[in-house]
Design an enzyme around this catalytic site. Sequence first.
Site, PDB file in Angstrom:
ATOM      1  N   ASP A 290     -55.534  96.771 -10.162  1.00  0.00           N
ATOM      2  CA  ASP A 290     -56.395  95.883  -9.385  1.00  0.00           C
ATOM      3  C   ASP A 290     -57.019  94.861 -10.321  1.00  0.00           C
ATOM      4  OD1 ASP A 290     -58.085  95.435  -6.784  1.00  0.00           O
ATOM      5  OD2 ASP A 290     -59.540  95.506  -8.433  1.00  0.00           O
TER       6      ASP A 290
ATOM      7  N   TYR B   5     -61.987  88.234 -12.828  1.00  0.00           N
ATOM      8  CA  TYR B   5     -61.980  89.203 -13.932  1.00  0.00           C
ATOM      9  C   TYR B   5     -61.418  88.628 -15.235  1.00  0.00           C
ATOM     10  CZ  TYR B   5     -62.430  92.735 -10.189  1.00  0.00           C
ATOM     11  OH  TYR B   5     -62.821  93.484  -9.103  1.00  0.00           O
TER      12      TYR B   5
ATOM     13  N   LYS C  79     -57.417  88.920  -6.348  1.00  0.00           N
ATOM     14  CA  LYS C  79     -58.375  88.392  -5.382  1.00  0.00           C
ATOM     15  C   LYS C  79     -58.731  86.946  -5.718  1.00  0.00           C
ATOM     16  CE  LYS C  79     -60.659  92.880  -5.922  1.00  0.00           C
ATOM     17  NZ  LYS C  79     -60.222  93.078  -7.315  1.00  0.00           N
TER      18      LYS C  79
ATOM     19  N   HIS D   2     -62.379  87.878  -2.142  1.00  0.00           N
ATOM     20  CA  HIS D   2     -63.261  88.711  -2.964  1.00  0.00           C
ATOM     21  C   HIS D   2     -64.617  88.981  -2.305  1.00  0.00           C
ATOM     22  CE1 HIS D   2     -63.623  89.801  -7.492  1.00  0.00           C
ATOM     23  NE2 HIS D   2     -64.303  90.648  -6.758  1.00  0.00           N
TER      24      HIS D   2
END
Length: 279
Positions: free
Chosen positions: A47, A52, A77, A110
Amino acid sequence: MNSIHDCYTLTNGIKIPCIAYGTYKAADGNSSEIIRTAIDAGYRYFDTASFYQTEEYLAEAIQDSGIAREEFFIATKLWKDEMGYEQAKEAFQRSLERLKTDYVDLYLIHWPRPDAGYADWKQLDLDTWRALEELYREGRVKAIGLSNFLPHHIENLIQHAEVMPMVNQIEFHPGYAQEATVRYCQERGILVQAWSPMGRTRVLNDPLILELAAKYQVSAAQICLRFAVQKQVIPLPKSSSLERMKQNQELFSFAISQEDMYRLETMPQTGWSGQHPDL
């Protein structure tokens, strides 16, 4: 479920592994080493997210592993500033390039709002979702879904959507089990995933968690992860050490009793991140 490679089936027939490795902060040293370790530990479902900044490192780790792309399940996302019809399609293309792949297994919005004061979030969500529906129909995404959406956010979508959300990823752990959102999703065939499935230090050191860890002769983290598994929620644990990565997979040799599940479900709020989709 008997191993991390066992799968749930989404509403469109796609198989999704019952445990994933969460890559948030997994490349803080600007290196793919931790993700490569997770692959060595046996994880195949990863994921990530544009926010990120781990997509490139995940791609590098997969390439270095020598394991075929098709063996992996990759979810990513789009972030708050990538919402909107055109913006979402452009964000997806950027993610594909960073991931060095021509498809994504799961693509999520998100958050439901770009910020708490954004008045027209309902239309923005619909415009963003329309882009995801098109990507799905084109076969560039195998499944589409949401992250941090509460029932009133999801209701707005499903009243207008042509493709129903297949997944909703939320903060979930003992002490913050979000029963209303989990029940709402599961009643509608939306698979729930847990970010922060072990909560924080306050959860892992909670007296009830420590009591159950001693009772079942497992770690506090394993109690939290097994709690998610028994609630039919996919946990997304994060760890940087090979030993803990493997330990976090060892969830299938014990089961928490119904009485102890009730105790976990009714814990006082503990370890909440403080992040709420509407605040």
